[in-house]
Design an enzyme around this catalytic site. Sequence first.
Site, PDB file in Angstrom:
ATOM      1  N   TRP A 156      36.780  35.301  36.088  1.00 57.75           N
ATOM      2  CA  TRP A 156      37.194  35.871  34.867  1.00 57.75           C
ATOM      3  C   TRP A 156      38.596  36.304  35.212  1.00 57.75           C
ATOM      4  CZ3 TRP A 156      39.076  40.671  34.993  1.00 57.75           C
ATOM      5  CH2 TRP A 156      38.853  41.502  36.084  1.00 57.75           C
ATOM      6  N   ASN A 157      39.011  36.756  36.441  1.00 60.84           N
ATOM      7  CA  ASN A 157      40.353  37.492  36.659  1.00 60.84           C
ATOM      8  C   ASN A 157      41.522  36.824  36.438  1.00 60.84           C
ATOM      9  OD1 ASN A 157      39.943  36.034  39.098  1.00 60.84           O
ATOM     10  ND2 ASN A 157      40.689  37.583  40.240  1.00 60.84           N
ATOM     11  N   LYS A 180      33.636  24.791  33.903  1.00 60.66           N
ATOM     12  CA  LYS A 180      32.618  25.925  33.639  1.00 60.66           C
ATOM     13  C   LYS A 180      33.586  27.055  33.956  1.00 60.66           C
ATOM     14  CE  LYS A 180      30.058  28.651  35.205  1.00 60.66           C
ATOM     15  NZ  LYS A 180      30.651  29.924  34.830  1.00 60.66           N
ATOM     16  N   ALA A 181      34.236  27.771  32.802  1.00 61.83           N
ATOM     17  CA  ALA A 181      35.170  28.864  33.076  1.00 61.83           C
ATOM     18  C   ALA A 181      34.104  30.047  33.149  1.00 61.83           C
ATOM     19  CB  ALA A 181      36.092  28.928  32.102  1.00 61.83           C
ATOM     20  N   GLU A 183      32.235  33.194  31.918  1.00 66.89           N
ATOM     21  CA  GLU A 183      31.688  33.676  30.507  1.00 66.89           C
ATOM     22  C   GLU A 183      32.055  35.019  30.103  1.00 66.89           C
ATOM     23  OE1 GLU A 183      29.775  32.135  32.879  1.00 66.89           O
ATOM     24  OE2 GLU A 183      29.035  30.397  32.073  1.00 66.89           O
ATOM     25  N   GLU A 255      38.037  28.563  47.112  1.00 62.58           N
ATOM     26  CA  GLU A 255      38.910  29.683  46.895  1.00 62.58           C
ATOM     27  C   GLU A 255      38.198  31.023  46.712  1.00 62.58           C
ATOM     28  OE1 GLU A 255      41.965  29.219  47.379  1.00 62.58           O
ATOM     29  OE2 GLU A 255      42.458  27.059  46.957  1.00 62.58           O
ATOM     30  N   LEU A 256      37.786  31.606  47.923  1.00 57.30           N
ATOM     31  CA  LEU A 256      37.009  32.821  47.723  1.00 57.30           C
ATOM     32  C   LEU A 256      37.739  34.245  48.011  1.00 57.30           C
ATOM     33  CD1 LEU A 256      34.048  30.874  49.731  1.00 57.30           C
ATOM     34  CD2 LEU A 256      34.609  30.726  47.464  1.00 57.30           C
ATOM     35  N   CYS A 289      42.016  38.559  43.967  1.00 58.87           N
ATOM     36  CA  CYS A 289      41.517  37.892  45.395  1.00 58.87           C
ATOM     37  C   CYS A 289      42.740  38.358  46.356  1.00 58.87           C
ATOM     38  CB  CYS A 289      41.388  36.602  45.280  1.00 58.87           C
ATOM     39  SG  CYS A 289      42.776  35.495  44.658  1.00 58.87           S
TER      40      CYS A 289
END
Length: 481
Positions: A156-157, A180-181, A183, A255-256, A289
């Site tokens: 979401w960010n 799937k973006a 929610e 991408e974590l 991140c």
Amino acid sequence: MSGTPNIYPELQLFIDGEWISKGDRKSELVLNPATGEVLGELPHATTADLDRALASSQKGFKVWSGMLPEKRSEILRKAADLLKQRGEQVTQVASMESGKVIAQSRIELHMATEVLEWYAEEGRRTYGRVLTQRQAGSRMLVLRQPIGPVAAFTPWNFPQGNPARKLGAALGAGCSCILKAAEDTPASAILMVKALQEAGVPDGVVNLVYGVPAEVCPYILRSGVVRALTFTGSVPIGKDLMKICAERMIRTTMELGGHAPVLVFDDVNLEHVLDLSVTAKYRNGGQVCVSPTRYYVHESLYAKFVEGFTARVNKMKIGNQLDEANNMGPMIHARRREAVDALIQDAIKHGATLNTGGEAVAGPGFFYKPTVLSNIPDSARIMNEEPFGPVACINSFKDFDEVIAKANRLPFGLAAFAFTDSGKRLKLLGEQLEAGMIGLNSFAISVPESPFGGIKESGHGSEEGTEGFDACMITKFISEV
Ligand code: NAD
């Protein structure tokens, strides 16, 4: 939904070129994190919806990969233009649902459209190569082709930036994409997909679904349809998804999360570094991140740094994200606010000094005071787990080798930053810091032409840069005699 400006669009799924309203589907409410006000009701895709999206994605792949790159490029650029034209609505919607202050949503829109434009241009240059002959009359070719339907799951960010990176890479390479973006922030992706549709992206090339992530994401990955996953999100979810991808050898870009160190040496312009540091730290309430999280300041400057940092934080204006006067909005939801507070209280229990903040803001919404902690022991959870919130941790160091060891001691390796005037140190820092992106005398580490990605448990693969296409393309060697 009283009081909500009607710029917030109806929340829908987009499957095979059709916008699908809730009907009798399950749904969830999307809230404005500053007020708790309901912005919209998000339909959850049924299994039949997902099957349709997957089949459509296969069909869309054939159409799109067969289209000339020049034409694909034109469509992507037109989508970027449409988003710019709708900038006022797009940025307000992004801020309403994410809590990001409006000035930062504008920067993010600029970044998102630049990324689409960059992939539009670079997609015309995904060349292979011709090798020198081994035998007269023979031909040896290295061919690059789009990999197939790509699954993209985004957090979401960066509700505009993350979908733009993933759609840009997949579409620029000639792939279809099932997105799937998040929610929490669905409307930003909806507005982006609308722009792509209106720009001429054929049916099936982009599908957009929402639902219960732990059900929808595995279903898509186990379908046998998708050939690559590009995921941005937390480390534990990334690891779970990789296990599922292993079942079908689906290629992954991960991408974590991170826990970025910032090394401040004794030869810097302190006031300048403080100005940059505070702005970078509280961008999007620290829910970024690559947010700077662990400041290591040379002992000769430490007291002044903590004092100057705290004084600047105390001047920040916290409040509604749509009010231009505010520097920081709310956190995304109550869960995140509770998680950050728990990390901060644990640090204090372990003996850290609380210089400012350390509590929620009373009243509606999910606001948390920007917080500064100093002298934090490494045993505190916050020195080991990604804080992902408005909190800076500031510790001191004595010498170069010691601070490099501190910076590299965690399993994360997304971003790292350092400030010094010494050319010799800058060279060593670039070589020795364990991170996929390193900012030296700067917090700016992302442009469309540079690879964005982490190492160690922060993930693998890159988005943006020519590297961004690698995830979406296969390499074939063809030998012809
Ligand atoms: P998250 O991992 O909870 O969610 C990311 C995506 O995964 C969302 O689409 C979500 O719906 C989905 N998801 C959630 N639970 C799932 C499950 N059980 N199974 C399958 N999918 C699931 O992350 P978040 O809270 O939305 O975002 C914050 C995290 O993302 C932080 O760790 C941050 O560092 C990271 N992040 C990384 C980058 C990067 O580029 N490296 C960029 C932005 C955010």
